[in-house]
Scaffold this active site. Sequence first.
Site, mmCIF file in Angstrom:
data_model
loop_
_atom_site.group_PDB
_atom_site.id
_atom_site.type_symbol
_atom_site.label_atom_id
_atom_site.label_comp_id
_atom_site.label_asym_id
_atom_site.label_seq_id
_atom_site.Cartn_x
_atom_site.Cartn_y
_atom_site.Cartn_z
ATOM 1 C CE LYS A 73 -26.902 18.842 -35.171
ATOM 2 N NZ LYS A 73 -25.880 19.903 -35.193
ATOM 3 C CB SER A 93 -22.865 21.388 -34.092
ATOM 4 O OG SER A 93 -22.999 19.987 -34.022
#
Length: 804
Positions: free
Chosen positions: A727, A684
């Site tokens: 996140k 990611s």
Amino acid sequence: MKRFEVENTVIMPALAMRGLVMMEKMSLHFDVGRKKSMLALQQAMAGDKQIFLTAQKDVLVDDPKEKDLYAVGVVAVIKQMLKGQEGVVHVMVEGLYRAKMVELLEESPALVAEVKEIPVSKRRTVAVEEMEAMMRVIKSLFESYSLLVPKMSKEIILEALGQDTAEGLFESVVYNIMLPFEDRQLLLEANSSYKRLKLLSEVLQRESQVLALERNIYEQVKEQMDKNQRDYFLREQLRVISNELGETDDAREDIETLMDQISAIEHISDDDREKLYKEADRLAKCPPQSQEANVIRTYLETCLELPWDNVTKDTLDLKRAQRILNQDHYGLDKVKERILEILAVRKLSPEMKGQIICLVGPPGVGKTSIGRSIARTMGREYVRLSLGGVRDESDIRGHRKTYVGAMPGRIINALKQAKVRNPLILLDEIDKMGADFKGDPSAAMLEVLDSEQNSTFRDHYIELPFDLSEVLFITTANDLSTIPAPLLDRMEVIELSSYTREEKFQIAKKYLVPKQVKKHGLTAKDISFGQEGVYTLIDRYTREAGVRKLERAVASVCRKTAKKKLSDGFKKVTVNAKALEEMLGPKKYAVTQAAQEDRVGAVTGLAWTSVGGETLEIEVGVYEGTGKIQITGNLGTVMQESAKIAVSYVRGIAKEYGIPADFYKTMDIHIHAPEGAVPKDGPSAGVTMTTALVSALSGIPVRHDVAMTGEISLRGRVMQIGGLKEKSIAAFRAGIHTVVIPQENKPDIAEFDETIQKGLHFVPVRTIREVLDVALTQPEKPQETLPDLVMLGAEPEAVPVISC
């Protein structure tokens, strides 16, 4: 005492005999212990030694009256009288003639009776042939009788068979066999020889039948008796002896109790009930102290302790359930909603079974405690099983009972502990099970957690099917990747994400602080946690996804307050930033803040760790060289591949951003992720590396208030990633305003806390070009100088692995 004759009657001492009948012309030995009987013997010895002997009708009467005695008896002469031990007199008498008691004249101090002799009838009442036939019948019956009586003397048999008179035959038989005293009394009272023989024939025939039946029973028992039956017979004798000694331990009663308990079980098949009966029969045949008996007894007791019939009724009040869940836990809306759905479905369809839920999330977010709250909400018994470190299949299924020290598995033990067949069983840390040479416990869990199979779950020790379909299984895990796919497929996964800063504050104020203050013996008059103090604990003294460290920090503050209360005698402690620094020392963590200015070649990325989300800085340096690419920062294989994909993609869009087309030949590129001691891996960070690379090569600054996450393909497509909530929390904590996410992750935003949704601007993108349009500030005027590499913000806590 002298004998007096009055009108053919005689007055003489009398003696009542218990269980004995004296016959005329018969010698008899017996013992005398009653005082009045001894006085009667003394009176007889003082006279002509004659005494009237008659039998008692009831041997239990100690002081007989006239009504208690038979009227017909025998006048006997005392031949010998000796004193024995303990006041007993041994007497030998010889019968003279039959007599009838006319009247009992005295009952105390000794019996004195007026008796009259009963003459022997001389009149012949039957023919000689009939008498001969009767004598033959008596001899035949006596011969049959003697064969059935053990140890009958041959001399007695020959003597009886050799008699040729009715009187001699009668005396030879009656005087030498054991008969009930009632039968002897009837024989004594008979007047004629024929009548006596007829009565004797009836008695002999009846006694022969009883003896034959007794011998037949004995032979049958003897034939059926093997070693175990012999042992059982001896044990019964031992039991009787123990009872007489007062040392009884009636094992038979225990076996009968086990039998009753087996028959009382309702929810069990006939075959399984028969198996338990057979085990109980085996136990009855085993010596009580043998090893096999102990094994069988333990097995039966374990089986009978299982809650075959016990069940609790579910509490299906949705409003009450929701109130309890909200009291016990803050947030966790998705889990609470799922529990309320279970209750609603069960209320509408009570027969529906087999819900198996897996709560997945980082440590400390309340997975285990929510299981206890669910049990309280539904009114079920709660049992927790910790599966962390289990490596033996027998821990789940148990051992065969033939092994030494065998025991049932954890599932059966949990049911015994719950004492109902429909508890809530929490299988904690199911992702921590492992396999070794003893088997794979996760494979054994496949049947337990399959609603189609667990209705007939068989433990190796119990060996009987037990229905687990009514059990509500709740499992917890930190990482789904370590759970085997077939096992994971049997569970409905509910993810519990990290708590936000605001959620931690609410949990601390509503749950942790009151709990620890009370636990440490303090009150609201002793300590007060202000808003500043709680936020300081969250931001500067803990860094985690859950609230365990936060609770320990609160407990530490309470301990120090308790010590201060006893030693210094203060009035009240207000917990604020200054007080925390005095009690807990310098702040452990710096608050990570976003950069305050736009930079070239430096981009804020977002990463997931086991303790929550983190911001991850990606830096790119470009230098004159020969096209070398250097990657540092303890990056894993997947992350290194993402860096190479980024370089390849930038070569394709170089002209659009004023990047020299041959940069990959004339320039050296260095990609770095700070905090090199912390391992980092995952796909990611692809968009972050690409953005930093374009910025460094083109000289275009990257916006300082933008963070991003997403995997890229070689053609520039931005693909879905995981851990977006954690996140996003990290971006919110760092002061980021805009977060670039993959378009495929847009539905995840709906599950975020309202504070996160309002505090961040999410930009869903499909391609890397859209990312660059958002992140780069001046794409039309590329800079020519290389940027200085600057790390902003405090370093985050080192964690085992950062997944990008």
